[in-house]
Scaffold this active site. Sequence first.
Site, short mmCIF file in Angstrom:
data_model
loop_
_atom_site.label_atom_id
_atom_site.label_comp_id
_atom_site.label_asym_id
_atom_site.label_seq_id
_atom_site.Cartn_x
_atom_site.Cartn_y
_atom_site.Cartn_z
N GLU A 243 65.41 88.72 65.55
CA GLU A 243 65.97 88.03 64.40
C GLU A 243 66.29 86.61 64.86
O GLU A 243 67.24 86.39 65.62
CB GLU A 243 67.22 88.75 63.90
CG GLU A 243 67.63 88.38 62.49
CD GLU A 243 68.67 87.29 62.49
OE1 GLU A 243 68.25 86.12 62.34
OE2 GLU A 243 69.86 87.57 62.63
N CYS A 277 72.20 81.84 60.69
CA CYS A 277 70.74 81.78 60.63
C CYS A 277 70.24 81.72 59.19
O CYS A 277 69.15 81.21 58.92
CB CYS A 277 70.13 82.96 61.36
SG CYS A 277 70.72 84.57 60.77
#
Length: 472
Positions: A243, A277
């Site tokens: 990720e 993110c």
Amino acid sequence: MLYDRFYSRGEFQYCTGPTQFPVYNPTTETQESVVKTCSDEDLEAAIASAMAGFEAWSCSSIEERHRVLVNLEEGLAQRATRIADSLAREIGCPVWLGALMQVPMALKGIQFAREGLFELKWTEQIGNGLVERVPVGVIAAITPWNFPLHQIVAKVAPAIAAGCSVVLKPSELAPGAAQLFMEAVHESGLPSGVVNMVWGGPELGEQLVSHPAIQQVSFTGSTAVGKKIMTAAAKQLKRTTLELGGKSAAVVLPDADLDTALPVVLRMSSVNSGQACVSQSRLLVPESLLSEVEAKLTSLVAMWPLGDPLDPATRLGPVANARQHERVTTMVEAALSQGARLLTGGPGRPEGKEKGWFCPITILSDVQPDMEIAQEEVFGPVLVILRYKSEAEAIALANGTKYGLSGAVWAGSPETATSFARNLKTGQVIINGAAQNLATPFGGWGESGVGRENGRFGIEECLSYRSLHGAH
């Protein structure tokens, strides 16, 4: 505070490594704590512990796994205030955000892992074959500093649910949340060796990833490091869940309600000082609405007072460390030199803040798609505005980076927004400010990574298949 114990064989043990990492308070720039690293022997002990833990836990029942996750969730809930305090002191996360977002996200992650246990089809009969979903083995989990507890839970909870064991290497920059998590693990009733934790920097991480006993690596962090991990894992054909970074776009369509959309866009670009993110760091607006959008956004910045993250009135704390402060400053300066127009904020510390790694909310307009600040993750409270003339141009701009992690669409109706969203090359899209659903799969396209986390999808990431022909 001294963090000098790793976790192996079901107990905390003193680290014997030669190195210590200082942890600084981003508000005061003074040393907050020290993390002592693990030695090679400590790492080997933790991995051996995980191997033994897997042998036992892989045979556990769904009910056993559920009971442990319930206990773990309760243990973390009891530590919520201490976790929020550590996040404020170590990464500058305001206490309101720790209490309302950082900790609840982690608790939700455990809840959805528990529920996922009963949503999965663990076995199915296909003709004369019995297909079983079985745990993959020992998983290395490497987590970042920006949402430390949530990211630990996103990797460890589904591994527990899948019947795997874990060697966790949390960020040495945010040790408090990891320590409190492991205390909750210790009280949860997990058998010895199922969850282990080691302290160390990049070198220890490389040793962990390349160790032959590790069957899978789950990593959250930068794209550059993710690529190195995938390369190292490929040498032994290990599975990876990565990720990575993002440069998410919030697209405002011509019929959107600006008074509803813009406060949310500003929040999604600034929350946690932009250190997420999924931060919506690009705002795409129709050229005809540009002036109105600029005026409304500028007025909204006052709703985000910047200050000490331990103060409940603070909405925006400092960025987490000096390196991040320098990156934000440098990228904003470069954008201004390339012709971006400053609406609010700017490079460096805001006026009145002579100490602390504070960055003001910075909004830039007249940003061109090829500018670095429109292409690369800033990881700071910086929002860039790009204008478009047509829907086709808006789609091209939204998809015009190497990333594809998240995004948002605002329109006059959910149908219009959803139709547009299906053109976006990204792992998730938020429609008209909908709440993020942590039971759905989370992960990226392109250089935002591979694999998925959350709920039953996170459990599936930790499973493999076994086909028994002739079995019933």
